[in-house]
Design an enzyme around this catalytic site. Sequence first.
Site, PDB file in Angstrom:
ATOM      1  N   GLU A  91     -11.165  12.432 -11.178  1.00  0.00           N
ATOM      2  CA  GLU A  91      -9.846  11.838 -11.378  1.00  0.00           C
ATOM      3  C   GLU A  91      -9.505  12.363 -12.955  1.00  0.00           C
ATOM      4  O   GLU A  91     -10.101  11.871 -14.119  1.00  0.00           O
ATOM      5  CB  GLU A  91     -10.068  10.417 -11.365  1.00  0.00           C
ATOM      6  CG  GLU A  91      -8.709   9.730 -11.646  1.00  0.00           C
ATOM      7  CD  GLU A  91      -7.501  10.111 -11.077  1.00  0.00           C
ATOM      8  OE1 GLU A  91      -6.434  10.401 -11.863  1.00  0.00           O
ATOM      9  OE2 GLU A  91      -7.459  10.298  -9.618  1.00  0.00           O
ATOM     10  N   VAL A 131      -9.151  18.474  -9.834  1.00  0.00           N
ATOM     11  CA  VAL A 131      -9.677  19.389  -8.831  1.00  0.00           C
ATOM     12  C   VAL A 131      -8.673  20.487  -8.471  1.00  0.00           C
ATOM     13  O   VAL A 131      -7.558  20.203  -8.265  1.00  0.00           O
ATOM     14  CB  VAL A 131     -10.077  18.620  -7.435  1.00  0.00           C
ATOM     15  CG1 VAL A 131     -10.495  19.490  -6.357  1.00  0.00           C
ATOM     16  CG2 VAL A 131     -11.160  17.502  -7.954  1.00  0.00           C
ATOM     17  N   CYS A 137       4.573   3.999   1.527  1.00  0.00           N
ATOM     18  CA  CYS A 137       4.953   3.069   1.933  1.00  0.00           C
ATOM     19  C   CYS A 137       6.338   3.232   2.400  1.00  0.00           C
ATOM     20  O   CYS A 137       7.569   3.189   1.402  1.00  0.00           O
ATOM     21  CB  CYS A 137       5.288   2.026   0.684  1.00  0.00           C
ATOM     22  SG  CYS A 137       5.697   0.159   1.148  1.00  0.00           S
ATOM     23  N   ASP A 166      -3.643   8.277   1.143  1.00  0.00           N
ATOM     24  CA  ASP A 166      -2.480   9.055   1.507  1.00  0.00           C
ATOM     25  C   ASP A 166      -2.619  10.554   1.935  1.00  0.00           C
ATOM     26  O   ASP A 166      -1.842  11.210   2.446  1.00  0.00           O
ATOM     27  CB  ASP A 166      -1.493   8.948   0.184  1.00  0.00           C
ATOM     28  CG  ASP A 166      -0.851   7.671   0.046  1.00  0.00           C
ATOM     29  OD1 ASP A 166      -0.927   6.705   0.775  1.00  0.00           O
ATOM     30  OD2 ASP A 166      -0.538   7.398  -1.408  1.00  0.00           O
ATOM     31  N   LYS A 210       1.241   4.966   5.122  1.00  0.00           N
ATOM     32  CA  LYS A 210       0.562   5.257   3.903  1.00  0.00           C
ATOM     33  C   LYS A 210       0.720   4.109   2.815  1.00  0.00           C
ATOM     34  O   LYS A 210       1.497   4.154   1.994  1.00  0.00           O
ATOM     35  CB  LYS A 210       0.960   6.595   3.430  1.00  0.00           C
ATOM     36  CG  LYS A 210       0.660   7.832   4.248  1.00  0.00           C
ATOM     37  CD  LYS A 210       1.174   9.212   3.712  1.00  0.00           C
ATOM     38  CE  LYS A 210       0.530  10.045   4.633  1.00  0.00           C
ATOM     39  NZ  LYS A 210      -0.789  10.413   5.043  1.00  0.00           N
ATOM     40  N   THR A 211      -0.002   3.001   2.807  1.00  0.00           N
ATOM     41  CA  THR A 211       0.136   1.847   2.024  1.00  0.00           C
ATOM     42  C   THR A 211      -0.917   1.765   1.349  1.00  0.00           C
ATOM     43  O   THR A 211      -2.145   2.190   1.863  1.00  0.00           O
ATOM     44  CB  THR A 211       0.556   0.783   2.825  1.00  0.00           C
ATOM     45  OG1 THR A 211      -0.402   0.457   3.719  1.00  0.00           O
ATOM     46  CG2 THR A 211       1.893   1.066   3.603  1.00  0.00           C
ATOM     47  N   ALA A 212      -1.258   0.964   0.222  1.00  0.00           N
ATOM     48  CA  ALA A 212      -2.426   0.236  -0.550  1.00  0.00           C
ATOM     49  C   ALA A 212      -3.364  -0.626   0.674  1.00  0.00           C
ATOM     50  O   ALA A 212      -4.521  -0.708   0.539  1.00  0.00           O
ATOM     51  CB  ALA A 212      -2.221  -0.452  -1.421  1.00  0.00           C
ATOM     52  N   ALA A 213      -2.480  -1.126   1.501  1.00  0.00           N
ATOM     53  CA  ALA A 213      -3.439  -2.078   2.469  1.00  0.00           C
ATOM     54  C   ALA A 213      -4.107  -1.211   3.395  1.00  0.00           C
ATOM     55  O   ALA A 213      -5.306  -1.420   3.881  1.00  0.00           O
ATOM     56  CB  ALA A 213      -2.191  -2.884   3.287  1.00  0.00           C
ATOM     57  N   GLN A 249       0.430   0.475  -7.865  1.00  0.00           N
ATOM     58  CA  GLN A 249       1.888   1.164  -7.303  1.00  0.00           C
ATOM     59  C   GLN A 249       2.699  -0.055  -6.498  1.00  0.00           C
ATOM     60  O   GLN A 249       3.922  -0.116  -6.493  1.00  0.00           O
ATOM     61  CB  GLN A 249       1.960   2.276  -6.625  1.00  0.00           C
ATOM     62  CG  GLN A 249       1.088   3.283  -7.553  1.00  0.00           C
ATOM     63  CD  GLN A 249       1.136   4.692  -6.939  1.00  0.00           C
ATOM     64  OE1 GLN A 249       2.064   5.148  -5.984  1.00  0.00           O
ATOM     65  NE2 GLN A 249       0.257   5.575  -7.441  1.00  0.00           N
ATOM     66  N   CYS A 290       3.245  -3.643   5.193  1.00  0.00           N
ATOM     67  CA  CYS A 290       4.576  -3.435   4.382  1.00  0.00           C
ATOM     68  C   CYS A 290       5.171  -4.607   4.002  1.00  0.00           C
ATOM     69  O   CYS A 290       5.868  -5.187   4.985  1.00  0.00           O
ATOM     70  CB  CYS A 290       5.269  -2.257   5.044  1.00  0.00           C
ATOM     71  SG  CYS A 290       6.808  -1.656   4.082  1.00  0.00           S
TER      72      CYS A 290
END
Length: 555
Positions: A178, A221, A304, A441, A449-452, A186, A484
């Site tokens: 990273e 990368v 999201c 994602d 496409k969410t953090a959950a 976010q 969401c």
Amino acid sequence: MLFKALSPTFSVAPQLTAADIADAAKMGFRSIVSNRPDGEEPGQLTASDISRVADSNGMAFAHVPVVPGKITSDDADAMRDALAHLPRPILAFCRSGTRSATLWALADADPNDPAIAIEAAKRAGYDLSALRPALERRTKATRPMTYDILIVGGGSAGISTAASLRKRNRKISIAVVEPSELHYYQPGWTLVGAGVFSPEQTRHSEASVIPEGVEWIKAAVTGFLPEQNQVQLADGRVVSYHVLVAAPGIKLAWDAIPGLAEALGSNGVTSNYRYDLAPYTYRLVSEFRRGRALFTQPPMPIKCAGAPQKAMYLSCDIWRDAGVLQNIDVEFHNAGAVLFGVPAYVPALKSYIERYGIDLRLESKLVAVDGQRKIATLERKAPDGSVERIERSFDLLHAVPPQVAPEFVARSALAGPGGFIEVDPATLQHVRYQNIFALGDAAGTSNAKTAAAARKQAPVVAVNALAVLEGKQPAADYNGYGSCPLTVERGKIVLAEFGYGGKLLPSFPTWLIDGTRPSRTAWFLKERLLPPIYWRGMLKGREWMVHPHLIENRA
């Protein structure tokens, strides 16, 4: 003058005169390097002076000036580049020779043993012992790297997977690649844009979230080499792995909409999809009293899918409380054909569209922005099916960019037809490379496409990656869960939770939270509970309510 050898092909000296350069040429030196900035002291020969004298003696010359006591890694890189093109042996100089010796140790000495470089400098009269930590980092960086599990991406998906892996097996070697120094929560940016959170609440250092025992490779990368079980880094290094977990995220293609990138942050153009712009959103909204406000949403996939309209609802709520909503013409231009992709949540959302008097325009896509003129160009379908372009003036524009797979993903052998990493939607294992998994994602799955979603995927990938590492088949599956929290007003949320095919997957009984209705309990969850769950739970490998479902236990 005595020239001090640090290696058979590199020597150092204090400030040189023209006579010293001539002597160096007679002794067989073929290049001169100056590490002094011009004008450090009166009477000092300039770099151009030295270059002319070196040239007259048949020698090459390079100028790599550095400030005493402030040598950086960039200076070492510049020295390394210069030495790569100069004929040897080389004589470098500065005021005393110390800077030249330091740069040699950082750029030209054998990286495998820092003690040898320090001892060579000591024999020449230079104490470089303070450089030992930097030289040891260089040794580590140049050493061939192989890990049991390599994770590409240090965002929510990558870090939570690393933590879940460490929770299950503390003996394997794990590294996270990273480049960023900062890690962002976010999902909090929507609330920053509404003045509920401060930006700082959504940001921690990347170092603070790397799990204990996991190595952080601070690099970008540039390519995947799956046939060789390797990943290519931007600095030229190659990292090998037994199992790869790819979680590099999604690319926000700001430049795909001409004029948008240049307009952001001024002339009323903003976006909660950037950390630095969410506070500007709140400033614009809180000061707005009259005019036209446009909110846009690009075609799927995006991070999201509810976030573009969350910003709109919260803005309208602020304007309603300020008593100015009736003076504002609010338009929502959604490139999709429906307000929200899961029908069960649409009635509640439509009630807020009506409550706030929002002009909903479906199949309307932002394609250009003129920030100076405050003109947005949009494409929409006409009744006859043709596509027409319209221009809309605005006083406030909340824009969301198209989103695509990162370039190094899209052009790799891991990519599927859409550019995202092609994986089995249940096991998240790559369809062609059994020792590669993807989540978050960048995964080519149909979930939101969410953090959950990443929180649910991480334990599944951890279990399956460890199984493959042991020569077994994947043991857990993912049902497409994503969440969401649609912030329809300050204090109320429509908590959308669903999986593959739009199947409702509520986490709570309806007496506590009915996700299809606005709820104060869901707001409490979003504002008070989810941030600590993220920082102290998800990123620490605590799998509250997301324990992986094992395939052999499937009903």
